[in-house]
Write a protein that holds these residues in place. Structure first.
Motif, mmCIF file in Angstrom:
data_model
loop_
_atom_site.group_PDB
_atom_site.id
_atom_site.type_symbol
_atom_site.label_atom_id
_atom_site.label_comp_id
_atom_site.label_asym_id
_atom_site.label_seq_id
_atom_site.Cartn_x
_atom_site.Cartn_y
_atom_site.Cartn_z
ATOM 1 N N ASP A 129 -24.465 29.142 20.731
ATOM 2 C CA ASP A 129 -23.647 28.494 19.706
ATOM 3 C C ASP A 129 -23.635 29.315 18.418
ATOM 4 N N LEU A 130 -22.483 29.405 17.823
ATOM 5 C CA LEU A 130 -22.239 30.249 16.661
ATOM 6 C C LEU A 130 -23.262 30.012 15.556
ATOM 7 N N ILE A 157 -34.827 33.830 18.838
ATOM 8 C CA ILE A 157 -33.697 34.291 19.655
ATOM 9 C C ILE A 157 -32.407 33.910 18.952
ATOM 10 N N ASP A 158 -31.704 34.907 18.425
ATOM 11 C CA ASP A 158 -30.407 34.676 17.803
ATOM 12 C C ASP A 158 -29.338 34.513 18.877
ATOM 13 N N GLU A 236 -29.241 26.432 12.471
ATOM 14 C CA GLU A 236 -27.918 26.992 12.191
ATOM 15 C C GLU A 236 -28.047 27.677 10.838
ATOM 16 N N ILE A 237 -27.948 28.989 10.850
ATOM 17 C CA ILE A 237 -28.260 29.781 9.661
ATOM 18 C C ILE A 237 -27.010 30.123 8.861
ATOM 19 N N GLY A 241 -19.444 26.074 11.356
ATOM 20 C CA GLY A 241 -18.263 26.535 12.085
ATOM 21 C C GLY A 241 -18.475 26.411 13.567
ATOM 22 N N GLY A 242 -17.379 26.456 14.313
ATOM 23 C CA GLY A 242 -17.487 26.329 15.758
ATOM 24 C C GLY A 242 -17.514 24.882 16.187
ATOM 25 N N THR A 243 -18.026 24.653 17.381
ATOM 26 C CA THR A 243 -18.029 23.328 17.993
ATOM 27 C C THR A 243 -19.386 22.655 17.814
ATOM 28 N N TYR A 244 -19.355 21.355 17.537
ATOM 29 C CA TYR A 244 -20.584 20.575 17.374
ATOM 30 C C TYR A 244 -20.638 19.474 18.427
#
Length: 260
Positions: A129-130, A157-158, A236-237, A241-244
């Motif tokens: 996830d973004l 782990i990014d 979430e750094i 944005g993206g999907t939640y």
């Protein structure tokens, strides 16, 4: 990963702590907040849901930043205890921010599990996830001594580092412990870390061994020698944005405490 070096076997006895998250996080082991003393309960509270395979840590669209000063930074975390000084003080577990953390919500000293030496196994599925990172750390409680502040970084782990192979960070962070030296490395993993996989750390008597999937990744000639809380978290750094919801799974945790 060194395919020729196997991790030492687990002790031939039942774990001192074990959780597969059936029914949610075991309240005898976990505090479902991220360093709650440095912020307020609405900001530190973990978001999660039970699944057939474990506990899904979540970052949701309406989740507030951990501290206003750290925007954007949202996190769902489990940790095996709490400690802080009084409100307005700078005493508390994991003084990891350079901008000067101050206690906003005093927390009791709760040593639910805080070994000074031992072995921990953590089975997880990371996320793509973004803007997210899945991590696990053992951090000095600091409840007796503010220099007992070192960290074993089991893994970070990014999401952006995951593909057919994965790159993770692992090692030691000294923080405020003058007896430790920060020693972090990026390590390659020959698999997609969104699949379930198990990390292991064995530490004590001046050595830390970190491995994954039964193989040694790092052998470090130093280790913290004081009580450590285990923390497992999804961050979430970046900017939202993206999907939640954004999600990663903690399937199982097992731990053994060793004598120093």
């Amino acid at each position: 990963m060194n395919p020729s070096v196997e991790l030492p076997p687990a002790p031939d006895r039942a774990p001192d702590v074990e959780d597969d998250f059936t029914g949610g996080p075991d309240p005898r082991l976990w505090v479902p907040h991220y360093l709650p003393h440095w912020t307020t309960p609405d900001r530190s509270a973990a978001r999660y849901r039970e699944t057939a395979g474990g506990l899904e840590l979540l970052v949701e669209a309406d989740q507030p930043d951990w501290r206003p000063e750290d925007t954007p930074l949202r996190v769902s975390n489990l940790q095996t205890g709490t400690y802080s000084g009084p409100a307005g003080s700078r005493r508390g577990t994991h003084r990891h921010r350079a901008d000067g953390l101050v206690v906003r919500t005093p927390t009791p000293t709760r040593l639910l599990w805080a070994p000074s030496a031992g072995r921990v196994e953590i089975t997880v599925s990371a996320t793509r996830d973004l803007g997210c990172m899945l991590a696990a750390w053992l951090v000095g409680t600091e409840h007796d001594d503010e220099t007992a502040a070192g960290e074993i970084c089991v893994f970070e782990i990014d999401a952006a580092a995951i593909g057919a192979t994965t790159t993770a960070r692992t090692g030691i962070k000294a923080h405020h412990d003058p007896g430790l030296t920060t020693d972090m490395s990026e390590v390659p993993l020959p698999f997609d870390a969104t699949a379930p996989h198990t990390w292991t750390v064995v530490w004590g008597r001046g050595e830390t061994v970190i491995g994954c999937q039964g193989r040694v990744l790092r052998r470090i000639a130093q280790s913290p020698g004081y009580p450590l809380f285990l923390m497992v978290d999804l961050f979430e750094i970046g900017a939202p944005g993206g999907t939640y919801p954004k999600a990663a799974v903690v399937h199982r945790v097992r731990g053994w405490e060793f004598s120093r």
